[in-house]
Design a protein around this motif. Structure first.
Motif, mmCIF file in Angstrom:
data_model
loop_
_atom_site.group_PDB
_atom_site.id
_atom_site.type_symbol
_atom_site.label_atom_id
_atom_site.label_comp_id
_atom_site.label_asym_id
_atom_site.label_seq_id
_atom_site.Cartn_x
_atom_site.Cartn_y
_atom_site.Cartn_z
ATOM 1 N N GLY A 254 55.943 60.160 -50.250
ATOM 2 C CA GLY A 254 56.310 59.424 -49.041
ATOM 3 C C GLY A 254 57.692 59.847 -48.572
ATOM 4 O O GLY A 254 58.388 60.611 -49.248
ATOM 5 N N ILE A 255 58.067 59.350 -47.401
ATOM 6 C CA ILE A 255 59.401 59.657 -46.868
ATOM 7 C C ILE A 255 60.421 58.762 -47.558
ATOM 8 O O ILE A 255 60.321 57.537 -47.529
ATOM 9 C CB ILE A 255 59.423 59.510 -45.338
ATOM 10 N N ALA A 256 61.388 59.410 -48.205
ATOM 11 C CA ALA A 256 62.415 58.677 -48.966
ATOM 12 C C ALA A 256 63.636 58.377 -48.105
ATOM 13 O O ALA A 256 64.277 57.343 -48.264
ATOM 14 C CB ALA A 256 62.836 59.494 -50.187
ATOM 15 N N ALA A 257 63.975 59.313 -47.211
ATOM 16 C CA ALA A 257 65.179 59.132 -46.390
ATOM 17 C C ALA A 257 65.061 59.942 -45.108
ATOM 18 O O ALA A 257 64.544 61.056 -45.114
ATOM 19 C CB ALA A 257 66.420 59.581 -47.163
ATOM 20 N N VAL A 258 65.552 59.342 -44.027
ATOM 21 C CA VAL A 258 65.661 60.059 -42.753
ATOM 22 C C VAL A 258 67.158 60.209 -42.490
ATOM 23 O O VAL A 258 67.843 59.244 -42.144
ATOM 24 C CB VAL A 258 64.955 59.299 -41.604
ATOM 25 N N ASN A 259 67.672 61.429 -42.707
ATOM 26 C CA ASN A 259 69.118 61.655 -42.658
ATOM 27 C C ASN A 259 69.629 62.101 -41.296
ATOM 28 O O ASN A 259 70.823 62.052 -41.027
ATOM 29 C CB ASN A 259 69.530 62.696 -43.707
ATOM 30 N N GLY A 260 68.714 62.576 -40.460
ATOM 31 C CA GLY A 260 69.099 63.043 -39.133
ATOM 32 C C GLY A 260 67.850 63.442 -38.381
ATOM 33 O O GLY A 260 66.742 63.385 -38.933
ATOM 34 N N PRO A 261 67.994 63.871 -37.120
ATOM 35 C CA PRO A 261 66.814 64.223 -36.312
ATOM 36 C C PRO A 261 65.977 65.350 -36.920
ATOM 37 O O PRO A 261 64.780 65.431 -36.672
ATOM 38 C CB PRO A 261 67.411 64.673 -34.976
ATOM 39 N N ARG A 262 66.616 66.210 -37.742
ATOM 40 C CA ARG A 262 65.878 67.310 -38.379
ATOM 41 C C ARG A 262 66.223 67.407 -39.859
ATOM 42 O O ARG A 262 66.405 68.490 -40.399
ATOM 43 C CB ARG A 262 66.199 68.639 -37.678
ATOM 44 N N GLN A 386 74.833 63.972 -31.555
ATOM 45 C CA GLN A 386 74.567 64.895 -30.431
ATOM 46 C C GLN A 386 73.370 64.405 -29.640
ATOM 47 O O GLN A 386 73.376 64.401 -28.415
ATOM 48 C CB GLN A 386 74.303 66.313 -30.957
ATOM 49 N N GLU A 387 72.353 63.964 -30.374
ATOM 50 C CA GLU A 387 71.133 63.487 -29.714
ATOM 51 C C GLU A 387 71.367 62.139 -29.042
ATOM 52 O O GLU A 387 70.844 61.872 -27.967
ATOM 53 C CB GLU A 387 70.020 63.373 -30.763
ATOM 54 N N THR A 388 72.160 61.278 -29.685
ATOM 55 C CA THR A 388 72.387 59.926 -29.156
ATOM 56 C C THR A 388 73.320 59.969 -27.954
ATOM 57 O O THR A 388 73.084 59.312 -26.942
ATOM 58 C CB THR A 388 72.987 59.013 -30.251
#
Length: 472
Positions: A254-262, A386-388
């Motif tokens: 599973g996804i453990a962490a979302v650290n950034g857009p990529r 940058q994205e925000t």
């Protein structure tokens, strides 16, 4: 040498910050040229005295520079480089455009390196005192010594053990945060990634040192029960793309962490991760196995539920004025809720780091400081901002604290200088005490197109009293 005030550069060695500011870039360069020439003729003058006068006797303007110099020759050369608009390792420049309160960001595992604390232990009293406090707090819960681990003494356990590396990182991050605070950098909010939330909670004032020490030592000890059962890997892909990759293996990763857009971390069964690595190789997707043999932030953690509730029982979270932006929810949470159940969820759930950074930005924060021995989250923060920020072109600052093999006062002062030159409240005054006798008559401000000379007997002290001085 003897230190001047809390964690200040000493008179007898070590780098000192020379702070300059001006109303224009041209004036800043002219200022640097004058100071370089002036210092070049005064090799015997103690640099801390010059640093102190620059920091306290001058108004603060928007064009800023700090020279972090260890001795006269470097100071003269760096100032000359600044004057000539040439890059120099000792020079930090910036435009003071950011006034919002800073966010201190505490990463999880991965920023550790063998001698990460040694140089500051030997040179920075604030850091050393904070490590000493952690050392005493850990002694109640561990059978190893924090100081022995940090100094790699014979017989001390290594940082390859999860129940050693997590507390050691907590201690170093907390002690670095105390250094930032000694330089006048007070967090308006904190964000912690995975175990970094324990340090964040302590620095925010939500957990006492004893409670934070209890959580970080006993929880990491409990994780050892998962050893050999799983693994983790990071992918340079958006979370949505990773979800699609994982779809053929439901429940096993599973996804453990979302650290950034990529930047996404996955965790789960070791065999399923091996298969995922093969898939990624075929599709030319960058995947990096993280050197751990357990699966935090996955269903594997559920077997620790009862243990964690038992061993962490009795911690007493407190209310705090510092914003706590949770990476469990991605939103601000009341710190009175950071009890035993929270520290189980923090280990079990996906780390919503990207969302927490977006939330901080949306709440007006523009200065993000990663408090760690090596920056591991700054790239993810940059990408997210940058994205925000999008096309608004609004300025923000992302900086780290130390770097691998750069664990001393020079790197620390350079990081503080980055915040100061960007306009953040950072106090680079080498505070005076008996060891720092005070003001020096420096060359006057480089006013553009008009001269204004102070009468020779006034000195910087009276100039400050007359209103020429300004707060940071």
């Amino acid at each position: 040498g003897v230190h001047s005030g809390p964690g200040r550069p000493s008179r007898t060695g070590g780098p000192v910050p020379l702070v300059l500011s001006a109303k224009s870039e041209a004036a800043l360069r002219e200022q640097a040229a004058r100071l370089s020439a002036w210092l070049g003729e005064r090799a015997g003058l103690p640099l801390p005295d010059v640093a102190h006068t620059l920091a306290t006797g001058r108004a603060r303007f928007d064009h800023r520079a700090v020279v972090v110099a260890d001795g006269h020759p470097e100071a003269v050369a760096a100032l000359a480089a600044l004057a000539g608009d040439r890059p120099h390792d000792a020079v930090v420049t910036g435009r003071a455009a950011l006034a919002s309160g800073p966010v201190l960001v505490f990463p999880g595992q991965g920023s550790q390196w063998a001698d990460m604390a040694v140089e500051l232990l030997d040179t920075h009293p604030v850091f050393a005192a904070a490590i000493e406090d952690c050392h005493r707090a850990f002694a109640e819960f561990t059978d190893w010594s924090l100081l022995d681990v940090l100094r790699s003494r014979p017989g001390a356990p290594g940082l390859d053990r999860v129940d050693v590396v997590q507390p050691a990182l907590f201690a170093v991050m907390v002690s670095l945060a105390r250094c930032w605070q000694a330089y006048g950098v007070t967090p308006a909010a904190v964000i912690g990634h995975s175990q970094g939330e324990i340090a964040a909670a302590h620095i925010a004032g939500a957990l006492s040192l004893r409670d934070a020490a209890k959580v970080v030592t006993l929880r990491s000890k409990a994780i050892t029960a998962l050893a050999g059962t799983g693994g983790m890997a990071s992918l340079a892909l958006p979370a949505a793309d990773v979800e699609r990759l994982l779809a053929p293996r439901p429940g096993r990763i599973g996804i453990a962490a979302v650290n950034g857009p990529r930047s996404t971390v996955v965790s789960g069964d070791a065999a399923a991760l091996d298969a995922l690595e093969r898939d990624c190789a075929e599709q030319d997707i960058r995947i990096r196995r993280i050197p751990v043999d357990y699966a935090s932030h996955s269903a594997h953690v559920e077997e620790l539920d009862e243990t964690l509730h038992r061993v962490l029982d009795g911690i007493a979270p407190m209310d705090t004025a510092t914003g706590f932006i949770s990476t469990v929810t991605g939103e601000p949470v009341a710190t009175t809720g950071l009890g035993t159940g929270y520290w189980y969820r923090n280990l079990r759930r996906t780390v919503r780091f990207e969302q927490a950074v977006r939330t901080a930005y949306e709440r007006g924060h523009r200065i993000f400081i990663e408090v760690s021995p090596h920056p591991v989250l700054t790239a993810g923060i940059e990408d997210t901002l940058q994205e925000t920020a999008g096309a608004t072109d609004e300025p923000y600052l992302v900086t780290g604290t130390l770097r691998r093999e750069e664990g001393g006062p020079r790197r620390l002062l350079t990081s503080v200088a980055e915040v100061h030159t960007a306009g953040g409240a950072a106090d680079l005054v080498p505070h005076p005490d008996a060891d720092c006798p005070g003001p020096v008559d420096l060359p006057t401000y480089a006013f553009q197109r008009r001269n204004f000379w102070l009468a020779p007997d006034t000195g910087a002290r009276n100039a400050a009293a007359a209103g020429a001085g300004g707060g940071v």
